[in-house]
Design a protein around this motif. Structure first.
Motif, PDB file in Angstrom:
ATOM      1  N   ASP A 181      48.540  51.023  39.688  1.00 29.73           N
ATOM      2  CA  ASP A 181      47.752  49.833  39.484  1.00 29.73           C
ATOM      3  C   ASP A 181      48.832  48.913  39.162  1.00 29.73           C
ATOM      4  N   ALA A 182      49.875  49.065  38.055  1.00 33.61           N
ATOM      5  CA  ALA A 182      50.773  48.017  37.772  1.00 33.61           C
ATOM      6  C   ALA A 182      51.606  47.404  39.050  1.00 33.61           C
ATOM      7  N   LEU A 240      41.721  45.312  39.908  1.00 28.85           N
ATOM      8  CA  LEU A 240      43.171  45.169  40.047  1.00 28.85           C
ATOM      9  C   LEU A 240      43.656  43.700  39.423  1.00 28.85           C
ATOM     10  N   TRP A 241      42.505  42.734  39.735  1.00 29.68           N
ATOM     11  CA  TRP A 241      42.731  41.324  39.198  1.00 29.68           C
ATOM     12  C   TRP A 241      41.453  40.754  38.895  1.00 29.68           C
ATOM     13  N   ARG A 248      48.975  45.457  41.270  1.00 34.76           N
ATOM     14  CA  ARG A 248      49.086  44.063  40.656  1.00 34.76           C
ATOM     15  C   ARG A 248      50.242  43.022  40.782  1.00 34.76           C
ATOM     16  N   LEU A 289      50.016  42.104  44.540  1.00 34.55           N
ATOM     17  CA  LEU A 289      49.078  40.997  44.830  1.00 34.55           C
ATOM     18  C   LEU A 289      49.606  39.753  44.126  1.00 34.55           C
ATOM     19  N   ARG A 290      50.140  39.769  43.072  1.00 32.50           N
ATOM     20  CA  ARG A 290      50.721  38.344  42.554  1.00 32.50           C
ATOM     21  C   ARG A 290      52.030  37.778  43.368  1.00 32.50           C
ATOM     22  N   LEU A 317      39.962  41.523  47.319  1.00 35.15           N
ATOM     23  CA  LEU A 317      39.603  41.634  46.032  1.00 35.15           C
ATOM     24  C   LEU A 317      38.071  41.293  45.773  1.00 35.15           C
TER      25      LEU A 317
END
Length: 214
Positions: free
Chosen positions: A52-53, A116-117, A56, A59-60, A108
């Motif tokens: 998951d990290a 996740l966000w 994330r 995504l960022r 999302l």
């Protein structure tokens, strides 16, 4: 002794993972990302801690690329009306350059993506208000940023649901034509009578945006 972190390797892996996710969508497993980066799932976990990290971070990274690219498209240019700038930005956002971002961040909206966000929906709105306000200030209407953003977001949802590019393109250009005919903020003051102004009488408040239908 454990291996020391190697930031340059982590950055290279992150960029490769973002490239893959933009091209193919965000995977729910590490294996596609490991294959795309030429490494192993174990090494991805070593650099990013958890699946998951890593997702994330992907995504960022992709979101920052989108902000950099589309932020430039929304920037006012001294040699053209801002409605022309917006038209070009819309074409890019909905075209081949923009579709990977729309596809990725559309995920999302689903429950798994929201985990996740969780704050993405708010960020995806407020991120664009500043660039739009700055651009619309060039035509004296920065307060229209919320309206313009709402129209863009609504038409993107329409396009995602229907795939009707011609109709949504036409709708956005009709909207821009309406914006072009809106008076600037200071034009209402120009129409006040000098006598009323000198007496300090309250003036009618002009509504922002085009008139509502019907």
């Amino acid at each position: 002794m454990g291996r020391r972190p190697q930031p340059h390797i982590k950055e290279r892996l992150l960029d490769a993972c973002a490239d893959h996710a933009l091209a193919h969508g965000l995977p729910d497993r590490l294996e596609p990302l490991a294959t795309a980066t030429g490494t192993s799932a174990r090494m991805l976990i070593y650099h990013f801690g958890t699946r998951d990290a890593l997702l994330r971070a992907v995504l960022r990274r992709a979101r920052q690329r989108q902000l950099d690219a589309f932020g430039g498209l929304l920037r006012a240019r001294p040699d053209e009306p801002y409605t022309v700038t917006l038209d070009r930005a819309w074409t890019s956002i909905t075209g081949l350059d923009g579709r990977p971002y729309l596809r990725m961040f559309g995920q999302l909206r689903e429950s798994a993506g929201q985990q996740l966000w969780p704050d993405f929906r708010r960020a995806a709105t407020t991120d664009w208000l500043g660039p739009l306000e700055d651009g619309l200030r060039s035509i004296g209407r920065p307060e229209l940023a919320t309206l313009v953003l709402a129209v863009i977001r609504g038409l993107l949802m329409d396009l995602d649901a229907t795939g009707d590019t011609a109709r949504t393109d036409r709708a956005f250009r009709d909207f821009l034509a309406a914006v072009e005919h809106l008076p600037s903020d200071d034009s209402s003051a120009a129409h006040r009578s000098p006598e009323a102004t000198s007496r300090g009488e309250p003036q009618p408040t002009r509504r922002s945006g085009p008139p509502s239908p019907g």
